[in-house]
Design a protein around this motif. Sequence first.
Motif, PDB file in Angstrom:
ATOM      1  N   TYR A   1       0.840  -1.206   0.000  1.00 35.31           N
ATOM      2  CA  TYR A   1       0.000   0.000   0.000  1.00 35.31           C
ATOM      3  C   TYR A   1       0.877   1.258   0.000  1.00 35.31           C
ATOM      4  O   TYR A   1       0.606   2.221  -0.725  1.00 35.31           O
ATOM      5  N   LEU A   2       1.921   1.256   0.805  1.00 37.15           N
ATOM      6  CA  LEU A   2       2.843   2.398   0.825  1.00 37.15           C
ATOM      7  C   LEU A   2       3.484   2.594  -0.541  1.00 37.15           C
ATOM      8  O   LEU A   2       3.636   3.728  -1.020  1.00 37.15           O
ATOM      9  N   GLU A   3       3.869   1.494  -1.167  1.00 40.76           N
ATOM     10  CA  GLU A   3       4.499   1.554  -2.481  1.00 40.76           C
ATOM     11  C   GLU A   3       3.571   2.195  -3.504  1.00 40.76           C
ATOM     12  O   GLU A   3       4.002   3.029  -4.312  1.00 40.76           O
ATOM     13  N   GLN A   4       2.315   1.843  -3.460  1.00 41.69           N
ATOM     14  CA  GLN A   4       1.355   2.350  -4.432  1.00 41.69           C
ATOM     15  C   GLN A   4       0.896   3.777  -4.108  1.00 41.69           C
ATOM     16  O   GLN A   4       0.604   4.559  -5.014  1.00 41.69           O
ATOM     17  N   THR A   5       0.854   4.124  -2.809  1.00 37.22           N
ATOM     18  CA  THR A   5       0.238   5.388  -2.400  1.00 37.22           C
ATOM     19  C   THR A   5       1.246   6.521  -2.201  1.00 37.22           C
ATOM     20  O   THR A   5       0.952   7.682  -2.526  1.00 37.22           O
ATOM     21  N   TYR A   6       2.437   6.197  -1.697  1.00 38.06           N
ATOM     22  CA  TYR A   6       3.347   7.263  -1.265  1.00 38.06           C
ATOM     23  C   TYR A   6       4.698   7.291  -1.976  1.00 38.06           C
ATOM     24  O   TYR A   6       5.268   8.380  -2.161  1.00 38.06           O
ATOM     25  N   PHE A   7       5.216   6.124  -2.357  1.00 33.96           N
ATOM     26  CA  PHE A   7       6.584   6.109  -2.880  1.00 33.96           C
ATOM     27  C   PHE A   7       6.739   6.965  -4.134  1.00 33.96           C
ATOM     28  O   PHE A   7       7.824   7.473  -4.413  1.00 33.96           O
ATOM     29  N   HIS A   8       5.674   7.130  -4.892  1.00 33.76           N
ATOM     30  CA  HIS A   8       5.753   7.872  -6.152  1.00 33.76           C
ATOM     31  C   HIS A   8       5.827   9.386  -5.938  1.00 33.76           C
ATOM     32  O   HIS A   8       6.122  10.140  -6.880  1.00 33.76           O
ATOM     33  N   SER A   9       5.527   9.854  -4.733  1.00 36.55           N
ATOM     34  CA  SER A   9       5.485  11.293  -4.490  1.00 36.55           C
ATOM     35  C   SER A   9       6.879  11.903  -4.625  1.00 36.55           C
ATOM     36  O   SER A   9       7.858  11.369  -4.083  1.00 36.55           O
ATOM     37  N   PRO A  10       6.991  13.046  -5.330  1.00 28.50           N
ATOM     38  CA  PRO A  10       8.307  13.707  -5.421  1.00 28.50           C
ATOM     39  C   PRO A  10       8.789  14.220  -4.066  1.00 28.50           C
ATOM     40  O   PRO A  10       9.975  14.542  -3.921  1.00 28.50           O
ATOM     41  N   ALA A  11       7.877  14.285  -3.090  1.00 29.03           N
ATOM     42  CA  ALA A  11       8.278  14.746  -1.760  1.00 29.03           C
ATOM     43  C   ALA A  11       8.659  13.597  -0.840  1.00 29.03           C
ATOM     44  O   ALA A  11       9.070  13.844   0.299  1.00 29.03           O
ATOM     45  N   TYR A  12       8.553  12.363  -1.313  1.00 26.46           N
ATOM     46  CA  TYR A  12       8.883  11.249  -0.421  1.00 26.46           C
ATOM     47  C   TYR A  12      10.402  11.174  -0.239  1.00 26.46           C
ATOM     48  O   TYR A  12      11.176  11.311  -1.179  1.00 26.46           O
ATOM     49  N   MET A  13      10.826  10.938   0.997  1.00 23.88           N
ATOM     50  CA  MET A  13      12.247  10.932   1.340  1.00 23.88           C
ATOM     51  C   MET A  13      12.959   9.741   0.711  1.00 23.88           C
ATOM     52  O   MET A  13      12.480   8.606   0.776  1.00 23.88           O
ATOM     53  N   THR A  14      14.074   9.996   0.101  1.00 26.22           N
ATOM     54  CA  THR A  14      14.887   8.932  -0.497  1.00 26.22           C
ATOM     55  C   THR A  14      16.337   9.074  -0.052  1.00 26.22           C
ATOM     56  O   THR A  14      16.808  10.157   0.282  1.00 26.22           O
ATOM     57  N   GLU A  15      17.022   7.952  -0.090  1.00 23.19           N
ATOM     58  CA  GLU A  15      18.476   7.906   0.129  1.00 23.19           C
ATOM     59  C   GLU A  15      19.067   7.056  -0.980  1.00 23.19           C
ATOM     60  O   GLU A  15      18.677   5.895  -1.136  1.00 23.19           O
ATOM     61  N   GLY A  16      19.936   7.652  -1.768  1.00 19.90           N
ATOM     62  CA  GLY A  16      20.504   6.921  -2.896  1.00 19.90           C
ATOM     63  C   GLY A  16      19.441   6.492  -3.896  1.00 19.90           C
ATOM     64  O   GLY A  16      19.593   5.464  -4.568  1.00 19.90           O
ATOM     65  N   GLY A  17      18.376   7.261  -3.998  1.00 18.95           N
ATOM     66  CA  GLY A  17      17.303   6.952  -4.932  1.00 18.95           C
ATOM     67  C   GLY A  17      16.283   5.962  -4.410  1.00 18.95           C
ATOM     68  O   GLY A  17      15.297   5.664  -5.100  1.00 18.95           O
ATOM     69  N   LEU A  18      16.470   5.463  -3.194  1.00 22.47           N
ATOM     70  CA  LEU A  18      15.549   4.484  -2.624  1.00 22.47           C
ATOM     71  C   LEU A  18      14.641   5.153  -1.599  1.00 22.47           C
ATOM     72  O   LEU A  18      15.109   5.941  -0.763  1.00 22.47           O
ATOM     73  N   PRO A  19      13.339   4.845  -1.622  1.00 17.05           N
ATOM     74  CA  PRO A  19      12.434   5.394  -0.611  1.00 17.05           C
ATOM     75  C   PRO A  19      12.770   4.835   0.766  1.00 17.05           C
ATOM     76  O   PRO A  19      13.063   3.648   0.919  1.00 17.05           O
ATOM     77  N   VAL A  20      12.735   5.708   1.776  1.00 16.10           N
ATOM     78  CA  VAL A  20      13.132   5.326   3.134  1.00 16.10           C
ATOM     79  C   VAL A  20      11.898   4.897   3.930  1.00 16.10           C
ATOM     80  O   VAL A  20      10.880   5.599   3.937  1.00 16.10           O
ATOM     81  N   VAL A  21      12.004   3.751   4.615  1.00 15.44           N
ATOM     82  CA  VAL A  21      10.941   3.260   5.493  1.00 15.44           C
ATOM     83  C   VAL A  21      11.575   2.842   6.815  1.00 15.44           C
ATOM     84  O   VAL A  21      12.574   2.118   6.837  1.00 15.44           O
ATOM     85  N   THR A  22      11.006   3.339   7.912  1.00 10.35           N
ATOM     86  CA  THR A  22      11.457   2.901   9.233  1.00 10.35           C
ATOM     87  C   THR A  22      10.288   2.196   9.930  1.00 10.35           C
ATOM     88  O   THR A  22       9.156   2.185   9.429  1.00 10.35           O
ATOM     89  N   ASN A  23      10.559   1.647  11.076  1.00 15.07           N
ATOM     90  CA  ASN A  23       9.478   1.016  11.848  1.00 15.07           C
ATOM     91  C   ASN A  23       9.745   1.233  13.326  1.00 15.07           C
ATOM     92  O   ASN A  23      10.878   1.516  13.739  1.00 15.07           O
TER      93      ASN A  23
END
Length: 621
Positions: free
Chosen positions: A175-197
Amino acid sequence: MRVQTCALAAMLLAMPMLGSATSYVVPTTTLTAQTANNTSAANGFTLQTNGNRGSGNVSKMDVHSLLYAGATTKVYASLMMWWGQSSHINIGYTSTDPAQIKSQVEDMISRGINGVIIAWYGPNNSIDQATQLLMAEAEAHPGFTFAIMIDHGALEWDSCSGCTPQQALTAQMQYLEQTYFHSPAYMTEGGLPVVTNFDIDLNYTIDWKALNSALSTHPLFLFQNNGGFSHVLSGGSYSWVMPTTTDYGAAYLSSFYAAGIALPSEQTVGATYKGFNDTLASWGSNRIMGQQCGQTWLKTFSDINGIYSSGKQLPDLQLVTWNDYEEGTEIESGIDNCVTLSGAISANTLQLTISGNESTVDHYTVYISTDGQNLMSLTDLATGLHSINLCSFPIPSGNYTLYVQATGKASMANQMSGALSYSPSCVSATPPPPPPPPSLSLSAAPSSVTIPAGQSGNLTVTANPQSGTFSSPVALSCTGLPSGWGCSFSPASLTIGSTPVNSTLTIAAGAVSATNLPSSRRPVPLYATWLLSLGIAGLAFMGIPQRGRSARALAICAVIGLGLVATSCAGVSSAAKATATSTPTPTPTPTPTPTSVTYAVTISGSSGSSQFSTTVNVIVQ
């Protein structure tokens, strides 16, 4: 009538003073703006028993100012989006209000914060709705980013029916991949979207490799604490507030940073916090870490600054937290530094009195006003300076109101003094005379030089500043030498500044000859007398009438007389010559003495319109 006349006279006398005062004070802010709530906390939010400060005026100093010099660290705020739910306390706003989300993003940006990490509890709930609002607002502010931290509660409360924790987390990640990862404002490191838990591994067993393989876009997973760096699929780890420690988390943070430094290829996310108090949380266990009037906040930055530097950067920093009011970690309403400020004016001197720890203050600002409400910044004072001479400002005569504000360090409370009445009584001092224009003197050593014919001689020319500093070069030249002679300077142009500078003058002289010596008179030859005699005689016999015979006879006598004189002179000369010839002992020829010529040579220097000179004697043999 008399009273009206007096009142009118007083008004007319006051008008020039009022006009002068108002022209000097040009308001740039207001008392209300400098004291009212300037945060995204609710206007009606008041002091809480767990130490959260009520809404008010907070320092907007950039949070990076608390980090080491040259820091490139990205700073993120931990954001809670559950406000407005019945299971949480009322803090005056709801997280699903777009206006509130906008206010929060703008407040964070005004404090130098680069983005947020959202505590997320699964899809299709009010927190997810607020997260989407935040995404849209972040996209409206280029450079401001967001990331998702999946709380373990997402698996507990929002699992799909009959799903295992592994299946639930996989569905949520998709769901995160489909809903948020595409946003230009989503945080990335080395081009990868960052997810913590948060605490998923503490509560569940997850196959992280299987989870990652179920995604089309593979994120960068950040885990928790020291062990997070060695976690399977780890791209790094983040630290958090540890309220049960007795040293305000200092040892824990030091160990965490050491683990991150040992693995430079992984992302290290540090932590700073003001304290902790969960006595208002329904899940609380009376865990308390004191705020120490802002010292806990400053100490967590100091711990970072003792380890990292411009040559060893901390990649990321998380502010724990932006708005967890229930655990007493929020900084949204500001951090209370327990400072109070008062002032007094005596004999045109403004004196400040500070109560509390001044280390929590960034600087002081003095404001001036003609009406007590519209303010102009008069000056800023560094901490440690508690008095100022108001006569150092060109404040016109009049009646003013002054205020002093103690601007706190980043996210700390600002404190404003009470109103101070001021009427200048400064004595106008005579302005000092303008400084004299730059001047210098030229000198040469030696002051006299003797140069053999055909050779050259050297002198040292010194340009010595007498006052001021010469920023323009001084060009050197000389005059007073005859044709064929020359002078040269090394260097030919001097940059003086404020210290003496030398140049070597070389004079090349030609040979001494009759052309450079003064002229003398020569004797007239004796044969010229005969020419004169003949001329007179000619006049006597040419064109004279018959009646002038007596004049002709007189002219003939003159010719005969001149001839006799010439003859006698020649005779004397011949006799002398005969006598000299007959002398048996010759006269010795005297030895010629060298001929010397002295010239007054002028050495000149020019710099713009300024001219300088000195004179030396040059003796040529």
